[in-house]
Design a protein around this motif. Structure first.
Motif, PDB file in Angstrom:
ATOM      1  N   SER A  96      -2.712  13.786   8.818  1.00  0.00           N
ATOM      2  CA  SER A  96      -1.442  14.220   8.237  1.00  0.00           C
ATOM      3  C   SER A  96      -1.439  14.042   6.719  1.00  0.00           C
ATOM      4  CB  SER A  96      -0.300  13.398   8.843  1.00  0.00           C
ATOM      5  OG  SER A  96       0.889  13.588   8.129  1.00  0.00           O
ATOM      6  N   ILE A  97      -0.761  14.937   6.048  1.00  0.00           N
ATOM      7  CA  ILE A  97      -0.616  14.863   4.583  1.00  0.00           C
ATOM      8  C   ILE A  97       0.044  13.544   4.166  1.00  0.00           C
ATOM      9  CG2 ILE A  97       1.612  16.045   4.480  1.00  0.00           C
ATOM     10  CD1 ILE A  97      -1.244  16.584   2.004  1.00  0.00           C
ATOM     11  N   THR A  98       0.847  12.960   5.046  1.00  0.00           N
ATOM     12  CA  THR A  98       1.513  11.690   4.730  1.00  0.00           C
ATOM     13  C   THR A  98       0.516  10.561   4.519  1.00  0.00           C
ATOM     14  OG1 THR A  98       1.738  11.110   7.068  1.00  0.00           O
ATOM     15  CG2 THR A  98       3.573  12.312   6.054  1.00  0.00           C
ATOM     16  N   HIS A  99      -0.690  10.700   5.047  1.00  0.00           N
ATOM     17  CA  HIS A  99      -1.716   9.661   4.909  1.00  0.00           C
ATOM     18  C   HIS A  99      -2.355   9.661   3.522  1.00  0.00           C
ATOM     19  CE1 HIS A  99      -0.983   9.484   9.114  1.00  0.00           C
ATOM     20  NE2 HIS A  99      -1.990   8.673   9.374  1.00  0.00           N
ATOM     21  N   PHE A 100      -1.982  10.628   2.689  1.00  0.00           N
ATOM     22  CA  PHE A 100      -2.533  10.731   1.339  1.00  0.00           C
ATOM     23  C   PHE A 100      -1.512  10.325   0.278  1.00  0.00           C
ATOM     24  CE2 PHE A 100      -5.134  13.369   3.962  1.00  0.00           C
ATOM     25  CZ  PHE A 100      -6.410  13.231   3.454  1.00  0.00           C
ATOM     26  N   LYS A 101      -0.441   9.657   0.697  1.00  0.00           N
ATOM     27  CA  LYS A 101       0.606   9.228  -0.236  1.00  0.00           C
ATOM     28  C   LYS A 101       0.671   7.705  -0.300  1.00  0.00           C
ATOM     29  CE  LYS A 101       3.478  13.283   0.267  1.00  0.00           C
ATOM     30  NZ  LYS A 101       4.801  13.803   0.564  1.00  0.00           N
ATOM     31  N   THR A 102       0.973   7.203  -1.488  1.00  0.00           N
ATOM     32  CA  THR A 102       1.175   5.768  -1.655  1.00  0.00           C
ATOM     33  C   THR A 102       2.556   5.407  -1.149  1.00  0.00           C
ATOM     34  OG1 THR A 102       2.141   5.975  -3.841  1.00  0.00           O
ATOM     35  CG2 THR A 102      -0.272   5.723  -3.728  1.00  0.00           C
ATOM     36  N   ARG A 103       2.841   4.145  -1.094  1.00  0.00           N
ATOM     37  CA  ARG A 103       4.160   3.685  -0.672  1.00  0.00           C
ATOM     38  C   ARG A 103       5.261   4.258  -1.573  1.00  0.00           C
ATOM     39  NH1 ARG A 103       4.286  -2.363   0.764  1.00  0.00           N
ATOM     40  NH2 ARG A 103       3.027  -1.428   2.367  1.00  0.00           N
ATOM     41  N   GLY A 104       4.930   4.441  -2.859  1.00  0.00           N
ATOM     42  CA  GLY A 104       5.895   4.987  -3.812  1.00  0.00           C
ATOM     43  C   GLY A 104       5.992   6.510  -3.786  1.00  0.00           C
ATOM     44  N   GLY A 105       5.152   7.181  -2.972  1.00  0.00           N
ATOM     45  CA  GLY A 105       5.222   8.629  -2.846  1.00  0.00           C
ATOM     46  C   GLY A 105       4.235   9.397  -3.715  1.00  0.00           C
ATOM     47  N   THR A 106       3.405   8.690  -4.462  1.00  0.00           N
ATOM     48  CA  THR A 106       2.402   9.353  -5.296  1.00  0.00           C
ATOM     49  C   THR A 106       1.312   9.933  -4.402  1.00  0.00           C
ATOM     50  OG1 THR A 106       2.783   7.723  -7.038  1.00  0.00           O
ATOM     51  CG2 THR A 106       0.760   9.032  -7.186  1.00  0.00           C
ATOM     52  N   GLU A 107       0.968  11.203  -4.627  1.00  0.00           N
ATOM     53  CA  GLU A 107      -0.080  11.831  -3.827  1.00  0.00           C
ATOM     54  C   GLU A 107      -1.449  11.459  -4.370  1.00  0.00           C
ATOM     55  OE1 GLU A 107       0.251  15.831  -2.590  1.00  0.00           O
ATOM     56  OE2 GLU A 107       2.411  15.692  -2.318  1.00  0.00           O
ATOM     57  N   LEU A 108      -2.361  11.117  -3.457  1.00  0.00           N
ATOM     58  CA  LEU A 108      -3.720  10.723  -3.802  1.00  0.00           C
ATOM     59  C   LEU A 108      -4.693  11.824  -3.410  1.00  0.00           C
ATOM     60  CD1 LEU A 108      -3.555   7.090  -2.349  1.00  0.00           C
ATOM     61  CD2 LEU A 108      -3.238   7.776  -4.733  1.00  0.00           C
TER      62      LEU A 108
END
Length: 144
Positions: A96-108
Motif C-alpha cells: 500500500s502507498i501508506t507504507h511509504f509515508k512517515t508518521r508526519g505524512g511525508t512521502e518517502l
C-alpha cells in the motif's frame, strides 16, 4: 519534595504485598515460545488468494505461510514479491502507498521504517484453535 518522596516510598511498601497477582498465569503456562516453533495448536495453511477483511482498516491477513521468512534491518523476504517493482512478475499484492509515508505524512521513496517489519501488523492464516471464546462479528459494511 523530600516529604513527597518519603510518602511515595511508604505507599509503595504498603501496597507491595497486594501488588502480586496470585494465580495469574500466561495462557501458555510457563512455556516460553522461541521463534517459529510448530505447535499442536495450529498448522501452516496452504497458499490461497486474498482473504476477506472483517473491520475497517484491518491489515490484510497473509494468505500463505511465512515459515522461514527472514526479516532483518538489512533484508525483508516479503519485498521479494510485494515490492512495487516485483508485483508484475510475481502476481503478489502491491504494498500500500501508506507504507511509504512517515508518521508526519511525508512521502518517502522507499518503505517507511515503521512499516518495514510486516508481521507487526500482518499475520499468516492458520487453523489455530481459539485460546478463549469470543462473539466477534464482522462490521456490517464488511459482510458480502
Amino acid at each position: 519534595m523530600k516529604q513527597l518522596i518519603s510518602l511515595w516510598i511508604l505507599f509503595c511498601i504498603a501496597i507491595a504485598p497486594f501488588a502480586q497477582a496470585e494465580g495469574l498465569r500466561s495462557l501458555r503456562g510457563s512455556t516460553v515460545v522461541n521463534g517459529d516453533v510448530p505447535s499442536e495448536n495450529f498448522r501452516w495453511e496452504k497458499d490461497r488468494g486474498p482473504l476477506p477483511r472483517h473491520f475497517v482498516q484491518q491489515p490484510p491477513i497473509i494468505p500463505h505461510t511465512t515459515k522461514g521468512y527472514l526479516i532483518t534491518k538489512e533484508f525483508n523476504k516479503c519485498l521479494d514479491c510485494h515490492s512495487w517493482d516485483r508485483t508484475a512478475d510475481t502476481g503478489a499484492t502491491k504494498i500500500s502507498i501508506t507504507h511509504f509515508k512517515t508518521r508526519g505524512g511525508t512521502e518517502l521513496t522507499n518503505i517507511s521504517p515503521r512499516r518495514y517489519f510486516c508481521q507487526q501488523c500482518h499475520v499468516p492464516q492458520t487453523d489455530a484453535k481459539p485460546l478463549v471464546g469470543n462473539t466477534f462479528q464482522p462490521a456490517a459494511g464488511m459482510v458480502k
